[in-house]
Structure formats: C-alpha cells, structure tokens
Scaffold this motif. Structure first.
Motif, PDB file in Angstrom:
ATOM      1  N   HIS A  67       0.829  -1.204   0.000  1.00 51.76           N
ATOM      2  CA  HIS A  67       0.000   0.000   0.000  1.00 51.76           C
ATOM      3  C   HIS A  67       0.864   1.255   0.000  1.00 51.76           C
TER       4      HIS A  67
ATOM      5  N   PRO B 151      -1.095  -8.045  -5.981  1.00 54.20           N
ATOM      6  CA  PRO B 151      -0.321  -8.526  -4.837  1.00 54.20           C
ATOM      7  C   PRO B 151       1.168  -8.578  -5.168  1.00 54.20           C
TER       8      PRO B 151
ATOM      9  N   HIS C 299      -6.371  -2.209  -3.661  1.00 54.51           N
ATOM     10  CA  HIS C 299      -5.787  -3.529  -3.912  1.00 54.51           C
ATOM     11  C   HIS C 299      -6.749  -4.299  -4.809  1.00 54.51           C
TER      12      HIS C 299
END
Length: 394
Positions: free
Chosen positions: A242, A261, A294
């Motif tokens: 993040h 990811p 995400h």
C-alpha cells in the motif's frame, strides 16, 4: 560545427616557433600525463587500459592542435575526428562529460604554462589565442559526442524497457525475462508489484519523469509502460504494497488506480499484473473505491466483469470454507444479507436468538476474513455465495 568559429589566426606563426613546438610535443605530452595523475584523483583510479586510452586522446589533441596551426586551411572538424578516432563510444563509457572536460582543461593548462618557454616571444599571444579557440572546439565536440551517446542510450533503454515490460506482463519464458532485466539494469530480485491506472490527459512526459523520481527516492526499481488510456508500472523492491502504491498513485491521471499482490520475482509478476489489470477494468462498478485499491478489494466487481480468477478466489476463500463449516453459517450470512443486515430480522427468520446470530456472524469473520457487520464485506460475502452456488451447478 561552423567553420566561422574555427577560423585560424590572421597572422601566421613563425617557422622557428613551429619548429620548437614540434620538437617539444613529447615534453608537452609527458607534462600533461603527469598533471592528469597529480591533479585528478579519478584518473588515478582508472584501469591501465582506460588511462592509456585517455592519454592517447590527450596526445592526439596536442598533435591535432599543431597540425591545425601549421595548416590553417585544414578543417578543424576533420582534426577533431583524428583526435577522438574510434574512442568516443569508449570515452563516454569510461568517464562522464564533466571528467572529459576536466581532461581537456588540463591539457590546455599545460600548454598555456609550457608554451611561453617554447615559442618565440612575439608568437606567445598568438599561440595562447589559438589554444583557446582550439580548446573551445574540442569542448563543443565533446559535448556533441556525449549528447549523441545519451540520446542513443535513452532510445535503447526505452526500447529495452518496453520489451521487458511486455515480457513480464505476458509471463514469457524466465530466461527471456531475466536476460532483458539484466540488460535494463533491474536490481530487485524480490518484492515485485504491478500498479495500473489511467493515463494523464496532459503533461505525460512530466508525470512519467515524476514517477521515476518518486520511485528512486523510495528505493524502488521501476518499469513504465504507457498502453493507450492506461499506464502500467512494474515496481521492484516492495515490502509494503500500500505504501508503494501511495507513492506512485499521484502520477497517474484521474480515475481508479489498482495494484496487484506482491510477486516473488519478475518471472512471477504476470500474476500481479493480471490482477491489477482485471481490477482496473472492473473498478468502474465501485465508484467509491479507495485510490489506490488492492485488486483483492475488487473481487465482487471483478467476478461480475467475468474475471475467472476472482470467481475462484471467492469460491475458495469464502464459499467453500463456509460450506465446510456447516450449513448454519451459510444460511445465517445469506439470510442476514437478504434481510438488509438486520440481526433481529435474521433471528426471527431462523427461529434463533439474536446472540446466536451474532456468534455465527463472528464465526463467518473467523473463517473467511470478511466481517458481515461491515457493509462492504457483507457485499463480498453475498457475491461469494452467489458465485459459489453457480460454481456448484456447473
């Protein structure tokens, strides 16, 4: 390079001064090498081959100056080619432009110091002026050599970066990716993440340059790809996904920014890319999505958009674990979502106590990681139940 700048002096130097200069070329060359060694620490750290190459350039510079001074009609551009010979490419690899100019300045300093003791008195001013003009031309030539080398390197780097990024996104053969990564100077072996977002409507070069600077300051490797209306970034050296996404998000255009990811290597980074791009494609279905998001936060939207990978995650991480935990959890979360997230209504519908509903919903959170009491998580759970039932019916 204009011939006007390289016009030789109007009054010719005397034959005696020319003879003395020719006789002292070896002395001037030796003095130049000694001055380089004593005044430039970086010169002493070069390899013997590199020092020999630079010494040869200095010697050619002195010889070229004398040839030009003897034959005023000779084009200085031709003499500059003789000075550098086949060395420019190697020169730009060995030393920076600043150091190359220091080399030329040292040669000029030596000549200006030694010449008064060599030529006749009446020719000293003439020779000094000629040295200044000649050194200026050499400096211009050096700047041109380095500018061309930088342009060529930039063009090559851009092409190599584009090919490497394409290979990463496609998940091509590991040897292909690793060889191109080495050529591109990629240093990160682990912590690879892909970020995708809209292309800015204006100031694209400045935005891309800003993204590169931000990545360098944060300690990341970066590959940049502009694909029509979207920008794809491959970021290396990431430990906190993040944080990396927040560092680079301001350089995208207006709209959703989605990151995948972390992957273990560039070879595996196509998985992160697949999720990031799927999330970006589906992000319009969630206008209130955080920026950046995400890709896992967009699982329901991705599933609705036809992303099979998102469907598999919802089935494997939500539906199947709940089903394995017993029908009571499935039934409870389904009823809770259907009745507008009402604990009391769910208790009445299932003929159980409200505390039992609370207990079961806590178990759902423990089993899946999504909390039914949070509206967004409840939507993920509800979507997972729907795709799970469809999956069972296939």
């Amino acid at each position: 390079m204009s011939e006007a700048r390289s016009t030789p002096p109007a009054r010719a130097i005397s034959a005696e001064s020319l003879r003395r200069l020719r006789a002292h070329l070896g002395v001037l060359n030796t003095a130049t090498l000694q001055r380089l060694d004593s005044t430039l620490p970086w010169y002493r750290r070069l390899t013997p081959d590199e020092r020999s190459s630079l010494g040869l350039i200095a010697q050619r510079g002195l010889t070229g100056f004398l040839s030009w001074f003897e034959r005023p009609s000779t084009s200085i551009t031709t003499l500059l080619g003789e000075v550098f010979g086949g060395a420019p490419t190697e020169l730009t690899r060995s030393i920076s432009l600043q150091r190359a100019l220091q080399l030329i300045r040292t040669v000029v300093d030596v000549v200006e110091t030694q010449v008064p003791e060599i030529v006749q008195d009446r020719d000293q001013t003439l020779v000094r002026e000629a040295v200044l003009r000649y050194s200026r031309e050499i400096a211009f030539a050096l700047a041109d050599v380095y500018a061309r080398a930088a342009e060529n390197r930039g063009a090559w780097d851009s092409r190599n970066e584009a090919v490497l990024l394409d290979a990463v996104l496609r998940g091509e053969a590991p040897d292909e990716i690793l060889s191109r990564a080495a050529a591109a100077g990629w240093n990160s072996g682990r912590g690879i993440m892909v970020i995708a977002g809209p292309t800015p409507t204006d100031e694209l070069p400045a935005r891309l340059a800003g993204a590169r600077r931000a990545a360098v300051r944060a300690g990341y490797d970066l590959l940049v790809g502009v694909q029509s209306e979207r920008i794809v970034l491959v970021v290396g050296g990431v430990t906190e996904p993040h944080r990396a996404a927040e560092v680079l998000t301001p350089w995208f255009g207006e709209g959703p920014v989605v990151h995948g990811p972390i992957s273990e290597s560039l070879v595996d980074a196509h998985r992160s890319a697949r999720e990031a791009l799927a999330g970006l494609a589906a992000a319009a279905a969630w206008p209130r999505a955080p920026r950046p998001s995400h890709a896992q936060d967009l699982l329901p939207e991705r599933a609705l958009h036809g992303d099979r990978a998102a469907v598999d995650v919802l089935v494997q991480r939500v539906y199947s674990p709940l089903r394995a935990a017993g029908n009571s959890l499935l039934e409870t979360v389904d009823t809770y979502c259907q009745l507008g997230h009402s604990l009391e209504g769910t208790a009445r519908e299932l003929f159980i106590h409200a505390n039992t509903v609370r207990y079961r919903l806590r178990r759902v959170t423990e089993v899946t990681g999504w909390d039914p009491l949070v509206a967004r998580d409840a939507y993920v759970l509800q979507t997972a139940l729907a795709v799970g039932r469809l999956h069972r019916s296939d």
